[in-house]
Design an enzyme around this catalytic site. Structure first.
Site, mmCIF file in Angstrom:
data_model
loop_
_atom_site.group_PDB
_atom_site.id
_atom_site.type_symbol
_atom_site.label_atom_id
_atom_site.label_comp_id
_atom_site.label_asym_id
_atom_site.label_seq_id
_atom_site.Cartn_x
_atom_site.Cartn_y
_atom_site.Cartn_z
ATOM 1 N N GLU A 1 0.844 -1.184 0.000
ATOM 2 C CA GLU A 1 0.000 0.000 0.000
ATOM 3 C C GLU A 1 0.886 1.243 0.000
ATOM 4 O O GLU A 1 1.881 1.266 0.727
ATOM 5 C CB GLU A 1 -0.909 0.048 1.237
ATOM 6 N N HIS B 1 -9.672 -3.689 9.636
ATOM 7 C CA HIS B 1 -9.508 -3.571 8.185
ATOM 8 C C HIS B 1 -9.873 -4.858 7.437
ATOM 9 O O HIS B 1 -10.108 -4.810 6.232
ATOM 10 C CB HIS B 1 -8.048 -3.275 7.842
ATOM 11 N N GLY C 1 3.300 1.810 10.861
ATOM 12 C CA GLY C 1 3.090 1.057 12.094
ATOM 13 C C GLY C 1 2.734 -0.393 11.803
ATOM 14 O O GLY C 1 3.277 -1.317 12.417
ATOM 15 N N HIS D 1 -6.921 -2.059 15.064
ATOM 16 C CA HIS D 1 -7.091 -1.282 13.832
ATOM 17 C C HIS D 1 -6.921 -2.187 12.603
ATOM 18 O O HIS D 1 -7.760 -2.199 11.693
ATOM 19 C CB HIS D 1 -6.060 -0.144 13.829
ATOM 20 N N GLU D 2 -5.847 -2.936 12.585
ATOM 21 C CA GLU D 2 -5.590 -3.775 11.403
ATOM 22 C C GLU D 2 -6.642 -4.877 11.287
ATOM 23 O O GLU D 2 -7.089 -5.207 10.187
ATOM 24 C CB GLU D 2 -4.179 -4.368 11.445
ATOM 25 N N MET E 1 0.379 -3.037 8.610
ATOM 26 C CA MET E 1 -0.291 -3.091 7.308
ATOM 27 C C MET E 1 -1.256 -4.260 7.263
ATOM 28 O O MET E 1 -0.907 -5.395 7.569
ATOM 29 C CB MET E 1 0.774 -3.217 6.203
ATOM 30 N N GLU F 1 -9.560 3.908 6.305
ATOM 31 C CA GLU F 1 -8.770 4.295 7.477
ATOM 32 C C GLU F 1 -9.588 4.944 8.594
ATOM 33 O O GLU F 1 -9.315 4.738 9.770
ATOM 34 C CB GLU F 1 -7.610 5.206 7.060
HETATM 35 N N1 BES Z 1 -3.087 0.902 5.915
HETATM 36 C C1 BES Z 1 -2.246 1.414 6.918
HETATM 37 C C2 BES Z 1 -0.780 1.227 6.623
HETATM 38 C C3 BES Z 1 -0.228 2.233 5.674
HETATM 39 C C4 BES Z 1 0.037 3.508 6.115
HETATM 40 C C5 BES Z 1 0.037 1.921 4.372
HETATM 41 C C6 BES Z 1 0.544 4.440 5.236
HETATM 42 C C7 BES Z 1 0.538 2.833 3.485
HETATM 43 C C8 BES Z 1 0.794 4.103 3.926
HETATM 44 C C9 BES Z 1 -2.531 0.775 8.268
HETATM 45 O O1 BES Z 1 -3.787 0.236 8.410
HETATM 46 C C10 BES Z 1 -2.446 1.872 9.284
HETATM 47 O O2 BES Z 1 -3.284 2.712 9.282
HETATM 48 N N2 BES Z 1 -1.415 1.853 10.112
HETATM 49 C C11 BES Z 1 -1.171 2.892 11.074
HETATM 50 C C12 BES Z 1 -1.451 2.429 12.470
HETATM 51 C C13 BES Z 1 -2.866 2.604 12.871
HETATM 52 C C14 BES Z 1 -3.118 2.053 14.244
HETATM 53 C C15 BES Z 1 -3.312 4.031 12.836
HETATM 54 C C16 BES Z 1 0.270 3.279 10.968
HETATM 55 O O3 BES Z 1 0.996 2.575 10.269
HETATM 56 O O4 BES Z 1 0.672 4.242 11.570
HETATM 57 ZN ZN ZN Z 2 -5.309 1.561 8.693
#
Ligand code: BES
Ligand code: ZN
Length: 861
Positions: free
Chosen positions: A131, A304, A264, A300-301, A266, A323
């Site tokens: 992603e 998803h 953080g 969170h994950e 994926m 998100e």
């Molecule tokens: N889908 C995102 C990961 C992601 C972030 C992919 C940016 C590509 C670009 C994942 O679900 C996510 O949101 N991760 C967060 C943590 C979450 C608890 C807010 C992160 O990586 O900070």
């Molecule tokens: Zn997310």
């Protein structure tokens, strides 16, 4: 504009993918067969590929006839085009490709990660991060979320290694000295959710959630840190199956900790990847914040798996459907898991963070056009996550949690295995709620900003509520056209308002939908006070006529945690916007000296940090004294040791207050005591166990007040850390040291390989925000830009530059703007204009309030 999008005349339905990574040479080879449907006769097939060499291409019809393809790569749009000798007739075809690429070290696509094993030997593993637009770096594909297909992956690996992918293993055999691992078919899903991880990985025993086995994976030696993540993993999976009323869409669920990871975590279907601090944790030594972080990220994950994986936004402009929902659901699940953490109260800080960006002229609507990949990257910000989640919470509270959930269930059912837009969500919610949703919601999603609700009692004794857009700077300062300025002024929202009117000692709740610029309400006999945004779920700020505010403040015990938080957060925002004088706010903070609310203290301490970055050095002792005055009494009462049975969030508060007192309060007694306790703690048999929250605070305090010897000690502790949280704690103590020679060392370590590139940018950002390190750090950033741009992951560089907010003088501001302009740097979306406007706001605040602050500090000394 359209040049990055793929044509639709040929679409994929299935990928049979075989990959063979070489972890010694950092390369991989692959072959794939993509089942496609040709919709219109064509001699050409266009799909995405980047930094791959396609060595062979052919296409086969239903009868087995093969046509060779000519390959043409265009790296600038990340596309490859196959031309065939004659037209392909509409129908089913199979595209056969062979390709090769490198296991890069940029933490995206198919990449390599390093770690030291228990014997101290460097080991390599290979992982993926796709992603938003990096699946195309691992295999040629239709790399847009709406091209959903089934994936059947095979990994050919060294027999000593383990492979994990989205689904369960179908077969595993050794062939020609290699282990061939075939995985079962996935559900129909988007390319950005595919994943494969190869290395010396070890898993926990599975826990069963219904029929789903859930395991936690890590590199060897870390299994003892997996239990906590597995527990919230299982809890939240069960919670979501129940909430969504739909079974988990995969056949197993693996949570995998990767030593090098750009974000953080994926949400790859069935194979969620994490950075180690977001999954692994030692329950005995973790702080509350660290525990909350793991719970948040895992929940969170998992959320998803439905929101994002089962139902996916059609295009990146609708990222909030992924998100914002995952963030909202994360909160629901964690709140249900540990109600005593008061997760929704803590979310007040998330809402406030979104409001601080959404109060800029350079903000954007939650849905915002995305063209190039970097625009997609720029969508992962507080507006998508925290504003989006706030808006969902506001809507949930307005419609009622049951109807809201019905709507969510309807939406998921209607679009399972497919894609959806915001409009589809409205349809489902409207059906469940029997209320017009688009009219209410469109302004919140498709328009930028949010309202400031002004509250007064007029001469007739009526309550008057009015709305106008909240911005920190006057429109003229925002680089907007005259027309845009007019639009801003005229902006209105449909604002669900919950208010509490107290009359004759009786509080009653009223709900209304403010749709006009202004509305009036008759007040009851014996009116005493009114609180607007009762419950605190509304995404707006409130500005009370002074007398009305006074009435609320006279009975602060009537307010809930979120309400108190909002009150102070709005007051601080009003100072920054120039609506109320700073002195008034500083007086307000004095009223909360006795408070025990961690979120409230969070805003107050943050506001002191902002002031600390604005004041002249000569004023610093005055500010330190002010901090001691505000924070000291609460610390004196709480002490250094938790009482038996004390709530976890109270322990967190103790740590937060001690840290503030020992750093920006520069309290010598606290520093000495921290040193003493830390010294004892280090001994083989410490006299008493130090609470983890206090220990973490002591580390910050000792770095802040420490010398070169302490730096060496903390650096060693970082290197030998027993778990990811400890490692992180000591690493992020390094920017707190005050000596320039130590800054020099830390900066050098971000680029010489000693500090992982996943952490370097955040460390530099922290140093840009440090009053002791910022000048040198900014010079370092400018001098080493090319190197940083080359070695740090892309999202890291973008976030690192958020640190320029710390450079709040007019001279630095000019220099910052010049630097980014000269270098023609663009992070996509509105990222840079937002940083610039935030810097402008900080400089304006300094110029407006600087003198007043000096005087205030003199007076209160
Ligand atoms: N889908 C995102 C990961 C992601 C972030 C992919 C940016 C590509 C670009 C994942 O679900 C996510 O949101 N991760 C967060 C943590 C979450 C608890 C807010 C992160 O990586 O900070
Ligand atoms: Zn997310």
């Amino acid at each position: 504009m359209e040049s990055h999008r793929l044509p639709q005349h040929v679409v994929p339905t299935r990928y049979d993918l075989r990959l063979e990574p070489d972890l010694d040479r950092f390369t991989f080879t692959g072959t794939e067969t993509i089942a496609v449907t040709v919709r219109e006769a064509t001699a050409e097939v266009v799909l995405n590929a980047a930094e791959l060499e396609v060595t062979e291409a052919s296409i086969e019809d239903g009868t087995g006839v093969r046509l060779p393809g000519m390959v043409e790569m265009d790296e600038s749009t990340a596309r490859c085009r196959f031309r065939f000798p004659h037209h392909l007739t509409p129908g089913a075809w199979r595209l056969h490709l062979s390709f090769k690429g490198n296991l890069n070290d940029k933490l995206r696509g198919f990449y390599r990660s390093h770690y030291k094993d228990q014997a101290g030997t460097t080991q390599v593993l290979a992982a993926t991060q796709f992603e938003a637009t990096d699946a195309r770096r691992a295999f040629p594909c239709w790399d847009e979320p709406a091209f959903k297909a089934v994936f059947a992956t095979t990994l050919v690996i060294d027999p000593a290694l383990t492979a994990v992918s989205n689904t369960a293993v179908r077969s595993e055999l050794v062939e020609g000295g290699k282990k061939v691992v075939r995985f079962k078919d996935t559900i129909k899903m988007s390319t950005y959710l595919a994943a494969f991880i190869v290395g010396r990985l070890e898993a926990t025993e599975p826990v069963m959630v219904g029929s789903t086995p859930l395991r936690v994976w890590a590199v060897p030696g870390k299994q003892h840190l997996a239990g906590y993540g597995q527990e919230i993993g299982a809890y939240s999976l069960r919670f979501f199956e129940d909430y969504y009323g739909l079974p988990y869409p995969g056949d197993k669920l693996d949570l995998i900790a990767i030593p090098d990871f750009a974000s953080g975590a994926m949400e790859n279907l069935g194979a969620i990847t994490f950075r180690e601090t977001a999954l692994l944790l030692d329950e005995r030594t973790a702080t509350h914040g660290e525990r909350e972080r793991v719970a948040d990220v895992v929940a969170h994950e998992n959320a998803h798996m439905w929101f994002g994986d089962l139902v996916t936004m059609t295009w990146w402009n609708g990222l909030w459907l992924n998100e914002a929902f995952a963030t909202f659901m994360e909160m629901l699940a964690v709140d249900a898991w540990k109600p005593e953490w008061r997760r929704w109260e803590a979310f007040g800080a998330g809402r406030a963070a979104a409001m601080s960006v959404d109060g800029l002229h350079a903000t954007r609507p939650i849905e915002y056009p995305v063209h190039a990949p970097k625009d997609a990257d720029a969508m992962f910000d507080v507006l998508t996550y925290e504003k989006g989640a706030s808006i969902l919470r506001m809507l949930e509270q307005y419609l009622g949690p049951d109807r809201f959930r019905e709507g969510v269930r309807g939406y998921l059912r209607a679009h399972a295995y497919a894609n959806a837009d915001t409009g589809d969500l409205w349809v489902a919610l409207e059906r469940a709620a029997e209320r017009p949703v688009p009219a209410l919601m469109d302004d919140w999603i498709f328009r930028p900003g949010y309202p400031l609700i002004s509250v007064k009692v007029d001469q007739q004794g009526d309550l008057v509520l009015s709305q106008q857009r909240f911005t920190y700077l006057p429109a003229a300062a925002g680089e907007l056209s005259a027309e845009e300025q007019e639009q801003e002024k005229a902006q209105r929202w449909q604002v669900p308002i919950q208010l509490q009117v107290t009359a004759r000692g009786q509080a009653t709740t009223q709900r209304l939908l403010l749709t006009e610029a202004e509305t009036r309400l008759a007040l009851p006999q014996g009116f005493e006070s009114v609180l607007v945004n009762e419950g605190g779920h509304g995404f707006y700020r409130v500005r009370y006529q002074p007398g009305l505010l006074e009435r609320i403040l006279n009975a602060p015990e009537r307010l809930t945690g979120i309400e108190r938080f909002n009150l102070v957060s709005d007051a601080w925002a009003a100072v920054v916007a120039g609506l109320i004088p700073l002195a008034g706010y500083l007086d307000l903070t004095a009223r909360f000296r006795g408070g025990r609310d961690r979120n409230l203290w969070g805003v107050i301490i943050d506001s002191f940090q902002v002031l600390n970055r604005l004041i002249a050095p000569a004023d610093r002792p005055g500010l330190e004294a002010l901090v001691r005055d505000r924070v000291g009494p609460a610390v004196a009462e709480l002490g250094w040791t938790p009482s038996a049975g004390e709530m976890e969030i109270m322990r967190q508060l103790r740590g937060d207050l001690l840290r503030a007192l020992g750093t920006i309060g520069n309290d010598r007694t606290v520093q000495a005591k921290a040193a003493e306790l830390y010294g004892e703690h280090g001994r083989a048999t410490p006299a008493r166990e130090l609470d983890p929250n206090v220990l973490a605070a002591a580390v910050s305090i000792l770095a802040f007040s420490g010398d070169g010897g302490r730096y060496e000690e903390f650096l060693r502790t970082f290197r030998a850390a027993a778990n990811p949280q400890e490692e992180r704690r000591y690493l992020f103590s390094l920017p707190l040291f005050q000596q320039q020679a130590l800054h020099e060392q830390t900066l050098a370590r971000t680029l010489n390989g000693e500090i992982r590139t996943q952490d370097g940018p955040a460390l530099i950002s922290a140093m840009l925000m440090s009053v002791y390190a910022r000048e040198r750090t900014w010079a370092f950033v400018k001098a080493n830009w090319d190197k940083m741009d080359q070695v740090f992951p892309k999202n890291g560089v973008r976030r690192m530059c958020g640190g320029v907010l710390g450079l709040a003088t007019p001279e630095w501001e000019r220099d910052v703007r010049r630097f980014f302009a000269d270098r023609k740097i663009d992070f996509g979306g509105k990222v840079l204009p937002q940083y610039f406007e935030q810097l402008r706001i900080a400089v304006t605040l300094r110029e407006r309030e600087g003198k007043a602050l000096t005087q205030y500090l003199k007076r209160s000394l």
